[in-house]
Motif scaffolding. Structure first.
Motif, PDB file in Angstrom:
ATOM      1  N   GLY A 158       1.114  -1.813   0.172  1.00 59.29           N
ATOM      2  CA  GLY A 158       0.535  -0.072   0.347  1.00 59.29           C
ATOM      3  C   GLY A 158       0.718   1.357  -0.187  1.00 59.29           C
ATOM      4  N   SER A 159       2.252   1.224   0.697  1.00 63.30           N
ATOM      5  CA  SER A 159       2.962   1.849   0.888  1.00 63.30           C
ATOM      6  C   SER A 159       3.568   2.754  -0.856  1.00 63.30           C
ATOM      7  N   TRP A 160       4.038   1.678  -1.115  1.00 58.01           N
ATOM      8  CA  TRP A 160       4.486   1.842  -2.677  1.00 58.01           C
ATOM      9  C   TRP A 160       3.569   2.100  -3.202  1.00 58.01           C
ATOM     10  N   VAL A 161       2.603   1.808  -3.174  1.00 60.95           N
ATOM     11  CA  VAL A 161       1.212   2.260  -4.122  1.00 60.95           C
ATOM     12  C   VAL A 161       0.989   3.677  -4.514  1.00 60.95           C
ATOM     13  N   THR A 162       1.149   4.459  -3.508  1.00 59.75           N
ATOM     14  CA  THR A 162       0.889   6.106  -2.757  1.00 59.75           C
ATOM     15  C   THR A 162       1.948   6.271  -3.315  1.00 59.75           C
ATOM     16  N   LEU A 163       3.049   5.940  -2.889  1.00 60.77           N
ATOM     17  CA  LEU A 163       4.201   7.235  -2.963  1.00 60.77           C
ATOM     18  C   LEU A 163       4.248   7.275  -4.923  1.00 60.77           C
ATOM     19  N   VAL A 164       4.860   5.866  -5.591  1.00 63.43           N
ATOM     20  CA  VAL A 164       4.735   5.916  -6.939  1.00 63.43           C
ATOM     21  C   VAL A 164       3.669   6.379  -7.612  1.00 63.43           C
ATOM     22  N   SER A 165       2.598   6.674  -7.533  1.00 63.16           N
ATOM     23  CA  SER A 165       1.385   7.157  -7.591  1.00 63.16           C
ATOM     24  C   SER A 165       0.767   8.606  -7.596  1.00 63.16           C
ATOM     25  N   LEU A 166       2.289   9.055  -7.429  1.00 65.98           N
ATOM     26  CA  LEU A 166       3.249  10.185  -7.173  1.00 65.98           C
ATOM     27  C   LEU A 166       4.013  10.445  -8.782  1.00 65.98           C
ATOM     28  N   ASN A 167       3.873   9.665  -9.023  1.00 68.65           N
ATOM     29  CA  ASN A 167       4.372  10.034 -10.754  1.00 68.65           C
ATOM     30  C   ASN A 167       3.925  10.516 -11.187  1.00 68.65           C
ATOM     31  N   PHE A 168       2.493  10.593 -11.826  1.00 66.15           N
ATOM     32  CA  PHE A 168       1.029  10.354 -12.374  1.00 66.15           C
ATOM     33  C   PHE A 168       1.370  11.984 -12.249  1.00 66.15           C
ATOM     34  N   PHE A 169       2.088  12.935 -11.394  1.00 67.07           N
ATOM     35  CA  PHE A 169       1.733  14.296 -11.220  1.00 67.07           C
ATOM     36  C   PHE A 169       2.917  15.679 -11.547  1.00 67.07           C
ATOM     37  N   SER A 170       4.456  14.219 -10.905  1.00 67.10           N
ATOM     38  CA  SER A 170       5.429  14.955 -11.168  1.00 67.10           C
ATOM     39  C   SER A 170       5.775  13.431 -11.623  1.00 67.10           C
ATOM     40  N   GLN A 171       7.215  13.847 -12.850  1.00 65.13           N
ATOM     41  CA  GLN A 171       8.222  13.558 -14.183  1.00 65.13           C
ATOM     42  C   GLN A 171       9.013  13.035 -12.828  1.00 65.13           C
ATOM     43  N   ARG A 172       9.175  14.264 -12.260  1.00 66.47           N
ATOM     44  CA  ARG A 172      10.828  14.352 -11.663  1.00 66.47           C
ATOM     45  C   ARG A 172      10.817  13.401 -10.566  1.00 66.47           C
ATOM     46  N   LEU A 173       9.442  12.357 -10.203  1.00 67.40           N
ATOM     47  CA  LEU A 173      10.079  11.573  -9.589  1.00 67.40           C
ATOM     48  C   LEU A 173      10.064  10.294  -9.158  1.00 67.40           C
ATOM     49  N   GLY A 174      10.631  10.125 -10.860  1.00 68.23           N
ATOM     50  CA  GLY A 174      10.756   8.592 -11.243  1.00 68.23           C
ATOM     51  C   GLY A 174      11.608   7.499 -10.552  1.00 68.23           C
ATOM     52  N   ASN A 175      12.613   8.129  -9.565  1.00 73.86           N
ATOM     53  CA  ASN A 175      13.577   7.711  -9.220  1.00 73.86           C
ATOM     54  C   ASN A 175      12.977   7.110  -7.702  1.00 73.86           C
ATOM     55  N   ILE A 176      11.912   7.311  -7.426  1.00 76.88           N
ATOM     56  CA  ILE A 176      11.332   7.104  -6.035  1.00 76.88           C
ATOM     57  C   ILE A 176      10.619   5.621  -5.204  1.00 76.88           C
ATOM     58  N   VAL A 177      10.893   4.862  -6.388  1.00 76.19           N
ATOM     59  CA  VAL A 177      10.866   3.819  -5.991  1.00 76.19           C
ATOM     60  C   VAL A 177      12.720   3.117  -5.450  1.00 76.19           C
ATOM     61  N   ASP A 178      13.392   3.902  -6.112  1.00 76.85           N
ATOM     62  CA  ASP A 178      14.844   3.036  -6.087  1.00 76.85           C
ATOM     63  C   ASP A 178      14.978   4.040  -4.526  1.00 76.85           C
TER      64      ASP A 178
END
Length: 259
Positions: A158-178
């Motif tokens: 659930g945490s990863w789904v929420t945080l990775v979904s932030l990529n829909f709003f900003s392309q600068r968050l592409g490395n959030i999983v890493d």
């Protein structure tokens, strides 16, 4: 039932791909064994200098290392590989292939890629946990341990789904999983009691991630209170629901390659 069959179809397809590149499988197994050995040595060296860490004994720290390996290995095997490709799909606008399928978009986007070779992490974690296994574990505590491991994976998903979904709003968050994995790898083997003793706000932010691993270990030693059990169960369900709702909301902001 339909989604279970589809999931196993995903697993079968990924297994066939893995068998085509067996060198990757063997390298992962070797890396996992080396990582496990280093983790044990680190715990042993530390415990020689300090017998306990925030009240945790050497045996409990080895158990924590084992649980860390079980949970991370399970997450990598079941869904983390999908999250790596998901950020790339969002960035390139190629998520359309998942959206047009007559299936739930979150399901296809987050569990279609499995990593069977990471089962080696799970096996290594089980061995470590057995080595550290305390004497006289009751049936209730064992059931609670398994139960909390499941909710730990649910909370992390659930945490990863929420945080990775932030990529829909900003392309600068592409490395959030890493970034999340780096935090988890660094802090996951730290007892939750250590962070509770710290006053810095950043440790308060990291505490939920650490709790998902520390609480199952504490349950084996009979040190987990009813309140702490409720925190992980309720927190895991809340994070899963939050991830679901935020995914649906974030999809409205998705821009495909054709748009």
């Amino acid at each position: 039932m339909r989604y279970i069959k589809i999931y196993f179809a995903f697993v079968s397809a990924n297994l066939k791909e893995l068998l085509s590149y067996r060198a990757n499988f063997y390298s992962t197994v070797i890396t996992t064994l080396a990582w496990t050995a280093v983790s044990i040595i680190a715990v042993l060296i530390y415990s020689e200098q300090a017998p306990t860490l925030s009240g945790w004994s050497r045996q409990e720290l080895i158990g924590l290392t084992g649980v860390f390996s079980i949970v991370t290995g399970t997450c990598y095997t079941l869904f983390l590989s999908s999250f790596f490709s998901l950020t790339e799909k969002i960035r390139k606008g190629t998520l359309d292939y998942d959206l047009i399928k007559p299936l739930d978009s979150q399901f296809t986007a987050t569990v279609s890629k499995t990593s069977i070779n990471n089962l080696a992490r799970v096996v290594a974690g089980i061995v470590l946990t057995i080595i550290a296994w305390p004497s006289g574990v009751s049936v209730i505590n064992f059931i609670k341990f398994i139960f909390l491991l499941i909710f730990a994976c649910i909370a992390l998903y659930g945490s990863w789904v929420t945080l990775v979904s932030l990529n829909f709003f900003s392309q600068r968050l592409g490395n959030i999983v890493d970034f999340l994995l780096e935090i988890f790898d660094q802090m996951g083997k730290t007892p939750s009691d250590t962070l509770k003793e710290a006053n810095a706000w950043i440790f308060t932010f990291l505490l939920p991630f650490v709790m998902t691993l520390s609480f199952p270990v504490k349950s084996l030693w009979g040190k987990l209170s009813i309140l702490e059990t409720s925190e992980l169960v309720i927190g895991g369900l809340a994070l899963f629901i939050l991830g679901r709702l935020f995914w649906q909301f974030s999809l409205k902001h998705y821009s495909s390659a054709s748009s």
